[in-house]
Design an enzyme around this catalytic site. Structure first.
Site, mmCIF file in Angstrom:
data_model
loop_
_atom_site.group_PDB
_atom_site.id
_atom_site.type_symbol
_atom_site.label_atom_id
_atom_site.label_comp_id
_atom_site.label_asym_id
_atom_site.label_seq_id
_atom_site.Cartn_x
_atom_site.Cartn_y
_atom_site.Cartn_z
ATOM 1 N N CYS A 2 0.838 -1.198 0.000
ATOM 2 C CA CYS A 2 0.000 0.000 0.000
ATOM 3 C C CYS A 2 0.875 1.252 0.000
ATOM 4 O O CYS A 2 2.050 1.216 0.334
ATOM 5 C CB CYS A 2 -0.907 0.005 1.219
ATOM 6 S SG CYS A 2 -1.944 -1.471 1.360
ATOM 7 N N ARG A 26 1.454 1.594 -5.874
ATOM 8 C CA ARG A 26 1.636 0.611 -4.815
ATOM 9 C C ARG A 26 0.328 -0.111 -4.472
ATOM 10 O O ARG A 26 0.334 -1.076 -3.692
ATOM 11 C CB ARG A 26 2.190 1.294 -3.562
ATOM 12 C CG ARG A 26 3.562 1.915 -3.756
ATOM 13 C CD ARG A 26 4.012 2.595 -2.489
ATOM 14 N NE ARG A 26 4.271 1.635 -1.433
ATOM 15 C CZ ARG A 26 5.478 1.161 -1.110
ATOM 16 N NH1 ARG A 26 6.543 1.573 -1.775
ATOM 17 N NH2 ARG A 26 5.621 0.308 -0.126
ATOM 18 N N TRP A 75 -3.810 -1.800 -1.520
ATOM 19 C CA TRP A 75 -3.821 -3.064 -2.238
ATOM 20 C C TRP A 75 -4.396 -4.082 -1.261
ATOM 21 O O TRP A 75 -3.794 -4.383 -0.237
ATOM 22 C CB TRP A 75 -2.421 -3.466 -2.675
ATOM 23 C CG TRP A 75 -2.394 -4.607 -3.644
ATOM 24 C CD1 TRP A 75 -2.517 -4.544 -5.002
ATOM 25 C CD2 TRP A 75 -2.238 -6.006 -3.335
ATOM 26 N NE1 TRP A 75 -2.443 -5.797 -5.552
ATOM 27 C CE2 TRP A 75 -2.279 -6.717 -4.555
ATOM 28 C CE3 TRP A 75 -2.081 -6.717 -2.152
ATOM 29 C CZ2 TRP A 75 -2.154 -8.101 -4.612
ATOM 30 C CZ3 TRP A 75 -1.962 -8.103 -2.197
ATOM 31 C CH2 TRP A 75 -1.992 -8.775 -3.425
ATOM 32 N N ASN A 99 0.585 -0.070 6.169
ATOM 33 C CA ASN A 99 1.085 -0.845 5.043
ATOM 34 C C ASN A 99 1.710 -2.108 5.603
ATOM 35 O O ASN A 99 2.636 -2.034 6.417
ATOM 36 C CB ASN A 99 2.131 -0.046 4.258
ATOM 37 C CG ASN A 99 2.799 -0.864 3.165
ATOM 38 O OD1 ASN A 99 2.213 -1.804 2.645
ATOM 39 N ND2 ASN A 99 4.032 -0.509 2.820
ATOM 40 N N GLY A 100 1.197 -3.277 5.215
ATOM 41 C CA GLY A 100 1.751 -4.529 5.689
ATOM 42 C C GLY A 100 0.668 -5.536 6.010
ATOM 43 O O GLY A 100 -0.490 -5.384 5.620
ATOM 44 N N GLU A 478 10.734 -12.185 -20.323
ATOM 45 C CA GLU A 478 10.369 -10.851 -19.849
ATOM 46 C C GLU A 478 9.350 -10.203 -20.775
ATOM 47 O O GLU A 478 8.407 -9.545 -20.316
ATOM 48 C CB GLU A 478 11.625 -9.984 -19.729
ATOM 49 C CG GLU A 478 11.370 -8.520 -19.423
ATOM 50 C CD GLU A 478 10.661 -8.275 -18.087
ATOM 51 O OE1 GLU A 478 10.196 -7.136 -17.886
ATOM 52 O OE2 GLU A 478 10.564 -9.209 -17.256
ATOM 53 N N LYS A 482 5.595 -8.839 -19.739
ATOM 54 C CA LYS A 482 5.090 -7.486 -20.010
ATOM 55 C C LYS A 482 3.725 -7.540 -20.672
ATOM 56 O O LYS A 482 2.811 -6.805 -20.303
ATOM 57 C CB LYS A 482 6.063 -6.716 -20.924
ATOM 58 C CG LYS A 482 7.330 -6.245 -20.296
ATOM 59 C CD LYS A 482 7.162 -5.082 -19.362
ATOM 60 C CE LYS A 482 7.033 -5.444 -17.920
ATOM 61 N NZ LYS A 482 7.951 -6.278 -17.261
ATOM 62 N N GLU A 485 0.973 -8.802 -18.246
ATOM 63 C CA GLU A 485 0.727 -7.838 -17.174
ATOM 64 C C GLU A 485 -0.234 -6.732 -17.598
ATOM 65 O O GLU A 485 -1.141 -6.375 -16.842
ATOM 66 C CB GLU A 485 2.045 -7.171 -16.747
ATOM 67 C CG GLU A 485 2.910 -7.960 -15.807
ATOM 68 C CD GLU A 485 4.166 -7.198 -15.439
ATOM 69 O OE1 GLU A 485 4.497 -7.153 -14.250
ATOM 70 O OE2 GLU A 485 4.836 -6.642 -16.340
ATOM 71 N N HIS A 501 8.170 -31.009 -27.348
ATOM 72 C CA HIS A 501 7.980 -31.772 -26.115
ATOM 73 C C HIS A 501 6.687 -31.365 -25.406
ATOM 74 O O HIS A 501 6.530 -31.636 -24.211
ATOM 75 C CB HIS A 501 9.178 -31.589 -25.196
ATOM 76 C CG HIS A 501 10.441 -32.142 -25.771
ATOM 77 N ND1 HIS A 501 10.768 -33.483 -25.719
ATOM 78 C CD2 HIS A 501 11.443 -31.531 -26.450
ATOM 79 C CE1 HIS A 501 11.922 -33.669 -26.317
ATOM 80 N NE2 HIS A 501 12.360 -32.509 -26.788
ATOM 81 N N LYS A 600 3.157 -2.083 -7.625
ATOM 82 C CA LYS A 600 4.552 -1.919 -8.014
ATOM 83 C C LYS A 600 5.523 -2.570 -7.031
ATOM 84 O O LYS A 600 6.484 -3.221 -7.419
ATOM 85 C CB LYS A 600 4.863 -0.424 -8.131
ATOM 86 C CG LYS A 600 6.273 -0.110 -8.613
ATOM 87 C CD LYS A 600 6.426 -0.431 -10.072
ATOM 88 C CE LYS A 600 7.783 -0.029 -10.609
ATOM 89 N NZ LYS A 600 7.943 -0.430 -12.010
#
Length: 605
Positions: A2, A26, A75, A99-100, A478, A482, A485, A501, A600
């Protein structure tokens, strides 16, 4: 995960809202604010489900000049996304944001019979109620007693009704940064929210209590002893945390990459030699380690995978790469002969931080590759190497990845030199190639319109696959991250040699495939795999060196990349993939900077 902020000074309401917008990456499930007039201990609280802009919409116009307040952008962890679960939470004389995660909140609720006082589902309101229960007029004693009961991670920012114009803060693991300038005092979970006020800040230590008012601040340990603070100074333009006319931060941050890479090269390469500072201690570690362990999450993990390949190539040493979230529960052996490299843009990623602490306890030499100075990891690692990419606001990382990548190139090259695996001539040639990287990325960016045209073809596709070999495969991992996301297209990268395979069963007529063909010695094998998916109806886009483009353009759509030696093609390749993902998301009308369910900085497990 957060975002939290506290502000004391004129026009507090506007200042806190502006700060919350800079912290919104965040978490953006809900937002809230509690503000007070000067000399008044009663808070006016506004909070709602949604983003900071939604919060602005519920706050009535007023001529009141609020002078003190706290804010939060959430969040969601404990409790769903709702108005009532949004912060701040108030219980009795206590108003706070958090936050936590408090792991024992249910036990505390039962032990101290707090249930009847609670209206939300959150762990945070339990903390507010407990703090209010303990508060008998001495805020620091109440804070100390409350913290002693908490299990988990937290940054708490607190106001008491009978102590106007004052904000308190305490933390465990999760960060709080603080600055004071003129008649303003500001704290936040992230330096991005305070750059508008000062280029200097300090990180609040764990197990201390901050008392902040307009005249300044004090920091004391739990025994009441004053604690000295150490200020960190940022040397980048503080306006870099603004969009500067771009539609999205991600677009700006893609464009910033050439200059970011030039800055690193200027900072670390002196007279064609990589110089990490620390009086040569990094070089000593690179020369004498017997094994390397690289630990990171997400995008940083992908940078570490490339770094491991480079260490293998230039040093002849196999480096282990582990997800931090798995490492902390594994039995990985670490000792004094291990070089442990932790990678994190923020320096606060909880899993990576815990892994770094474990490595330090085991006696490993710990190096951290970070962007944010003064972060938690920088305070644990033996040596921190800074990418100095400036604030990265978009949730999907771009410039953090390429700057981390460049740092791994320099580490691997210097290791190869000091261990006698690379000749001086090869080393100098490699440095020359690195100097070409920023311009190569700039040339890819200059071709973004042609990449945009190709990206339009997959807007309605549910799936997209990427295939490549060697370094190409690692970069495509990567690239696939992207795309998933920010566009919500299910995208996966596969090693091209593994298609037969299993993964080739996913290819049907019209399936979009991006194939990378940048490694000269692997071209024929990679192309054989590309032909296999094309034969089964895939629509293929090739990422290839411009020197190969003419050979492929009649059969495939080709994104041509500036020509560098094979090992350095990772840079233009990822730039093209970033641009591709950006345009898919933007053309779908999505919020490129704030994709759903993500944040983030991951500060909870």
């Amino acid at each position: 995960m957060c975002g939290i902020i506290g502000y004391i000074g004129n026009d507090a309401l506007a200042k806190i809202l502006d700060g919350l917008e800079l912290l919104e990456y965040r978490g953006y499930d809900s937002a809230g604010i509690a503000v007070r007039e000067k000399g008044d201990g009663q808070s006016v609280i506004y909070k709602c489900q949604g983003r900071v802009n939604d919060l602005r919409g519920i706050i009535p116009e007023s001529d009141v000049n609020f002078s003190c307040g706290i804010g939060h952008t959430r969040w969601a962890t404990h409790g769903g996304v709702s108005d009532v679960n949004a912060h701040p939470h108030k219980s009795g004389k206590v108003t706070l944001v958090h936050n936590g995660i408090i792991e024992n909140y249910a036990l505390l609720k039962e032990e101290y019979e707090l249930s009847e006082q609670l209206v939300s589902e959150t762990d945070t309101e339990v903390v507010a109620a407990l703090l209010n229960k303990f508060y008998k007029g001495n805020p620091k004693e109440a804070i100390k007693r409350t913290v002693s009961k908490l299990q988990g991670t937290f940054a708490l920012v607190i106001m008491f009704d009978d102590i106007p114009d004052t904000i308190f803060a305490v933390r465990n693991v999760n960060p709080v940064v603080v600055t004071h300038t003129g008649n303003q005092a500001i704290l936040a979970s992230d330096p991005a929210a305070i750059y508008a006020y000062s280029k200097e800040y300090f990180v609040l230590d764990e197990d201390v209590i901050l008392t902040m008012n307009a005249s300044g601040y004090t920091v004391e340990d739990f025994e009441g002893n004053p604690v000295d603070v150490e200020f960190t100074k940022v040397d980048w333009d503080t306006t870099s945390a603004q969009k500067q006319g771009y539609p999205y931060y991600m677009a700006k941050e893609i464009d910033e990459q050439p200059n970011c890479l030039r800055r690193i090269l200027s900072n670390y390469i002196v007279d064609s030699d990589v110089n990490f500072g620390f009086n040569g201690e990094v070089d000593k570690a690179l020369k004498h380690f017997s094994r390397v362990c690289i630990v990171a999450c997400g995008t940083a993990l992908h940078a570490g995978m490339v770094g491991a390949q480079l260490l293998k190539k230039w040093c002849g040493i196999t480096a282990e790469v582990e997800m931090a979230s798995e490492f902390i529960y594994s039995d990985t052996a670490l000792d004094a002969d291990t070089l442990f490299i932790a990678v994190s843009q923020s320096g606060e990623t909880i899993d990576t931080l815990e892994a770094l602490n474990r490595a330090k306890e085991a006696g490993a030499t710990c190096v951290a590759i970070l962007n944010v100075r003064g972060s938690s990891m920088s305070r644990v690692a033996d040596m921190s190497l800074y990418t100095d990419a400036g604030p990265e606001i978009a949730v999907a990382s771009t410039k953090a990845y390429t700057t981390q990548l460049l740092m791994f190139y320099m580490l691997a090259l210097k290791a190869g030199l000091v261990r006698g695996k690379l000749s001086e001539v090869d080393y100098e040639n490699a440095i020359s190639q690195l100097r070409l990287v920023p311009d190569a990325i700039a040339r890819v960016i200059a071709e973004k319109d042609s990449i945009h045209r190709l990206s339009k073809e997959v807007i309605t596709c549910p799936d997209l696959f990427m295939v490549g070999r060697g370094l190409d495969y690692l970069v495509l991992m990567e690239g696939a991250l992207k795309l998933k996301e920010i566009s919500y297209i299910h995208s996966e990268a596969y090693a091209a040699g593994e298609l037969k395979h299993g993964p080739i069963a996913l290819i049907t007529k019209g399936t979009p495939v991006i194939a990378a063909v940048t490694q000269t010695k692997l071209v024929s094998k990679a192309l054989s795999n590309v032909k296999e998916v094309k034969a089964r109806g895939a629509n293929v886009v090739l990422l290839a060196k411009n020197s190969f483009k003419a050979d492929f353009s009649e059969e495939y759509h080709v994104i041509g990349l500036p020509v560098l030696e094979d090992e350095y093609m990772t840079f233009p390749e990822i730039a093209a993939l970033q641009i591709y993902a950006y345009y898919v998301s933007a053309d779908k009308g999505l919020d490129v900077d704030k994709p759903r369910n993500l944040a983030k900085v991951v500060t909870v497990e």
